[in-house]
Scaffold this motif. Structure first.
Motif, PDB file in Angstrom:
ATOM      1  N   ILE A 257       0.506  -7.700   1.711  1.00  0.00           N
ATOM      2  CA  ILE A 257      -0.352  -6.527   1.531  1.00  0.00           C
ATOM      3  C   ILE A 257      -0.146  -5.920   0.149  1.00  0.00           C
ATOM      4  N   LEU A 258       1.127  -5.788  -0.251  1.00  0.00           N
ATOM      5  CA  LEU A 258       1.411  -5.236  -1.577  1.00  0.00           C
ATOM      6  C   LEU A 258       0.823  -6.118  -2.673  1.00  0.00           C
ATOM      7  N   ASP A 259       0.969  -7.430  -2.521  1.00  0.00           N
ATOM      8  CA  ASP A 259       0.422  -8.349  -3.528  1.00  0.00           C
ATOM      9  C   ASP A 259      -1.099  -8.216  -3.623  1.00  0.00           C
ATOM     10  N   GLU A 260      -1.751  -8.057  -2.491  1.00  0.00           N
ATOM     11  CA  GLU A 260      -3.207  -7.929  -2.463  1.00  0.00           C
ATOM     12  C   GLU A 260      -3.676  -6.712  -3.256  1.00  0.00           C
ATOM     13  N   HIS A 261      -2.842  -5.672  -3.275  1.00  0.00           N
ATOM     14  CA  HIS A 261      -3.220  -4.430  -3.954  1.00  0.00           C
ATOM     15  C   HIS A 261      -2.443  -4.225  -5.259  1.00  0.00           C
ATOM     16  N   ASN A 262      -1.805  -5.298  -5.735  1.00  0.00           N
ATOM     17  CA  ASN A 262      -1.053  -5.253  -6.996  1.00  0.00           C
ATOM     18  C   ASN A 262       0.020  -4.160  -6.986  1.00  0.00           C
ATOM     19  N   LEU A 263       0.759  -4.092  -5.893  1.00  0.00           N
ATOM     20  CA  LEU A 263       1.837  -3.120  -5.736  1.00  0.00           C
ATOM     21  C   LEU A 263       3.172  -3.852  -5.650  1.00  0.00           C
ATOM     22  N   GLN A 264       4.249  -3.125  -5.941  1.00  0.00           N
ATOM     23  CA  GLN A 264       5.591  -3.684  -5.935  1.00  0.00           C
ATOM     24  C   GLN A 264       6.362  -3.249  -4.689  1.00  0.00           C
ATOM     25  N   VAL A 265       7.348  -4.018  -4.324  1.00  0.00           N
ATOM     26  CA  VAL A 265       8.235  -3.620  -3.232  1.00  0.00           C
ATOM     27  C   VAL A 265       8.931  -2.318  -3.631  1.00  0.00           C
ATOM     28  N   PRO A 266       8.783  -1.247  -2.865  1.00  0.00           N
ATOM     29  CA  PRO A 266       9.331   0.059  -3.271  1.00  0.00           C
ATOM     30  C   PRO A 266      10.855   0.080  -3.226  1.00  0.00           C
ATOM     31  N   GLU A 267      11.425   0.702  -4.249  1.00  0.00           N
ATOM     32  CA  GLU A 267      12.874   0.861  -4.296  1.00  0.00           C
ATOM     33  C   GLU A 267      13.305   2.301  -4.026  1.00  0.00           C
ATOM     34  N   SER A 268      12.372   3.230  -4.088  1.00  0.00           N
ATOM     35  CA  SER A 268      12.678   4.641  -3.895  1.00  0.00           C
ATOM     36  C   SER A 268      11.580   5.304  -3.080  1.00  0.00           C
ATOM     37  N   TRP A 269      11.858   6.494  -2.592  1.00  0.00           N
ATOM     38  CA  TRP A 269      10.838   7.255  -1.884  1.00  0.00           C
ATOM     39  C   TRP A 269       9.709   7.659  -2.831  1.00  0.00           C
ATOM     40  N   GLU A 270      10.032   7.849  -4.083  1.00  0.00           N
ATOM     41  CA  GLU A 270       8.999   8.133  -5.075  1.00  0.00           C
ATOM     42  C   GLU A 270       8.044   6.941  -5.185  1.00  0.00           C
ATOM     43  N   ASP A 271       8.598   5.733  -5.172  1.00  0.00           N
ATOM     44  CA  ASP A 271       7.755   4.529  -5.184  1.00  0.00           C
ATOM     45  C   ASP A 271       6.866   4.478  -3.943  1.00  0.00           C
ATOM     46  N   ILE A 272       7.455   4.803  -2.798  1.00  0.00           N
ATOM     47  CA  ILE A 272       6.675   4.781  -1.562  1.00  0.00           C
ATOM     48  C   ILE A 272       5.501   5.741  -1.665  1.00  0.00           C
ATOM     49  N   TYR A 273       5.749   6.917  -2.217  1.00  0.00           N
ATOM     50  CA  TYR A 273       4.664   7.904  -2.337  1.00  0.00           C
ATOM     51  C   TYR A 273       3.597   7.429  -3.327  1.00  0.00           C
ATOM     52  N   ASN A 274       4.022   7.050  -4.523  1.00  0.00           N
ATOM     53  CA  ASN A 274       3.056   6.685  -5.562  1.00  0.00           C
ATOM     54  C   ASN A 274       2.238   5.451  -5.176  1.00  0.00           C
ATOM     55  N   GLU A 275       2.900   4.439  -4.621  1.00  0.00           N
ATOM     56  CA  GLU A 275       2.178   3.238  -4.234  1.00  0.00           C
ATOM     57  C   GLU A 275       1.362   3.464  -2.960  1.00  0.00           C
ATOM     58  N   GLY A 276       1.866   4.352  -2.109  1.00  0.00           N
ATOM     59  CA  GLY A 276       1.132   4.683  -0.899  1.00  0.00           C
ATOM     60  C   GLY A 276      -0.181   5.381  -1.194  1.00  0.00           C
ATOM     61  N   ILE A 277      -0.191   6.219  -2.217  1.00  0.00           N
ATOM     62  CA  ILE A 277      -1.429   6.891  -2.635  1.00  0.00           C
ATOM     63  C   ILE A 277      -2.468   5.840  -3.034  1.00  0.00           C
ATOM     64  N   LYS A 278      -2.048   4.873  -3.830  1.00  0.00           N
ATOM     65  CA  LYS A 278      -2.967   3.820  -4.296  1.00  0.00           C
ATOM     66  C   LYS A 278      -3.457   2.969  -3.125  1.00  0.00           C
ATOM     67  N   LEU A 279      -2.529   2.591  -2.248  1.00  0.00           N
ATOM     68  CA  LEU A 279      -2.886   1.729  -1.124  1.00  0.00           C
ATOM     69  C   LEU A 279      -3.917   2.396  -0.223  1.00  0.00           C
ATOM     70  N   HIS A 280      -3.653   3.637   0.151  1.00  0.00           N
ATOM     71  CA  HIS A 280      -4.542   4.331   1.079  1.00  0.00           C
ATOM     72  C   HIS A 280      -5.899   4.631   0.429  1.00  0.00           C
TER      73      HIS A 280
END
Length: 460
Positions: A173-196
């Motif tokens: 799923i991350l690859d499909e949306h050009n996202l990286q495996v999150p290492e921090s909660w900040e990553d989860i938030y920032n990438e989650g915004i893009k994904l959703h």
């Protein structure tokens, strides 16, 4: 009603009927104190002239039974009447039933590291703390697991398995949306915004309506929700400092479509996992095998990563796991054999090997002989289910980073009731988790004070 009787009544009521005390037990944490020494335990194994029969209750019976049989074969003078009590929830209710009835109580009972406290306080479990056992046994288990079987100065069990956190990531799923495996909660938030934003049916993760799932997240970011000062003295810090900051962050994630509130460990949740609704799932390491069993179609699409860090600090894991305890009803003449059994079952090299043989090498033990085994740490995945083959190393690294500045309240069943009634309904985009945490704290304070606890809060 005297404070001690009120307190015991409250604890005994947690799993069953309110107001029933544990037959007059006191609450000093030593009401069922054993004087068995480490040498007595050793003698119980070597003195074959004394035949002993122990009744043992367990909810992990399927995984445990071959190892129990191995014990009986090695020590035939100790016979085990092994009882499968079913699911864990039923197991704890059955044990509370027999304790209250003071009839048919087993000698040995499987416990959980986040549930045994209420049984310890009510006098249902044997406190076998003494210097000789502490010295002999402490080196047999990881420091974290050994700490978890202590409570209010007492020792109430032998650690069994451990459950460090990991992040189960749908890399496809991350690859499909050009996202990286999150290492921090900040990553989860920032990438989650893009994904959703790109797919409104997908979320970076779920905020599960399960009390253990919820508290694991707080423990992993070092956010204390409470502190236990003694058996009847607690502090509630659910709505201040790092705990409040993290609650605010979780609400922000819900509001912005990064996380979705919902139930976990249900058929509906499993279908959502299979359908790719959640790109990540932070949970205990047993989930790794659950994925393989329940979601075979995800083979090759997932990676197992470390839990996310918080505010630039290294992540802190969480671990609970099971333990084996001796009941307070175990006759004094059988206590040494009972303690010998639980310690062998959970720490002996042959026992640990039996656990692994029975469970396809997938039972993550708390024993030092397992945790210190580099072959276990470096064991590679060979079935190709996960895209990374170093899954075990992730679990071991997570176990090394468990947050030890944490304990569980002696009324976690009541915490779960309040959690379900007050906090879970606010787990949505329009919710108020901060307000819910404040309300939950007030309810828990009132409950605890009503039942004889000294309570301080961050609002005092």
């Amino acid at each position: 009603m005297k404070k001690s009787i009120r307190l015991v009544a409250a604890i005994a009521a947690l799993a069953m009927t309110a107001g029933i005390s544990a037959c007059g037990s006191s609450t000093n944490g030593n009401q069922a104190k054993s004087d068995v020494t480490a040498q007595d335990v050793e003698n119980a194994l070597t003195d074959t002239s004394k035949n002993v029969e122990l009744t043992v209750w367990a909810y992990s019976a399927k995984q445990m039974e071959p190892t129990v049989k191995a014990f009986e074969k090695k020590y035939p003078h100790i016979k085990i009447n092994f009882v499968n009590t079913g699911a864990a929830e039923d197991h704890f209710t059955k044990f509370q039933n027999v304790v209250q009835a003071q009839k048919d109580i087993p000698d040995v009972v499987q416990m959980s590291a986040n549930k045994f406290q209420q049984f310890a306080v009510s006098g249902a479990l044997l406190n076998f703390a003494n210097d000789s056992i502490e010295k002999a046994w402490s080196k047999l288990y990881t420091k974290t697991a050994w700490a978890q079987v202590h409570y209010a100065g007492g020792l109430y069990g032998a650690p069994q398995d451990a459950t460090p956190l990991a992040n189960y990531v749908r890399k496809d799923i991350l690859d499909e949306h050009n996202l990286q495996v999150p290492e921090s909660w900040e990553d989860i938030y920032n990438e989650g915004i893009k994904l959703h934003k790109e797919d409104s049916n997908k979320y970076m993760g779920i905020l599960g309506s399960d009390i253990s799932f919820f508290t694991n997240l707080y423990r992993s970011v070092g956010a204390r929700l409470w502190k236990v000062n003694s058996v009847d003295d607690v502090e509630l810090t659910m709505n201040s400092g790092k705990a409040k900051e993290f609650t605010e962050f979780l609400q922000k994630c819900l509001k912005d479509g990064v996380l979705e509130g919902g139930t976990v460990f249900t058929d509906e949740f499993n279908r959502s996992i299979n359908d790719g609704r959640y790109a990540t799932f932070i949970n205990e390491n047993w989930m790794g095998n659950t994925y393989k069993e329940q979601n075979p179609s995800l083979k090759g699409k997932m990676v197992v990563a470390a839990p996310p860090s918080w505010k630039g600090q290294p992540y802190q894991s969480s671990s609970v796991g099971s333990m084996m305890s001796v009941s307070a009803a175990c006759p004094k003449e059988k206590q040494a054999a009972a303690l010998a059994f639980i310690n062998w079952l959970d720490s002996d090299k042959d026992a640990i090997q039996s656990w692994q043989d029975t469970n396809n090498g997938n039972f993550f033990m708390a024993a030092s002989v397992y945790q210190d085994d580099e072959n276990q740490r470096n064991k590679k995945e060979t079935d190709g289910y996960y895209a990374n083959d170093d899954v075990n190393a992730v679990y071991f690294d997570s176990m090394d980073k468990v947050n030890t500045d944490w304990e569980y309240l002696p009324f976690m069943s009541q915490v779960e009731v309040v959690f379900n009634d007050v906090i879970v309904p606010e787990m949505n985009e329009n919710g108020d988790l901060v307000g819910a945490m404040a309300k939950a704290q007030q309810k828990l304070k009132a409950y605890a004070e009503d039942n004889g606890f000294k309570v301080t809060t961050d609002a005092d």
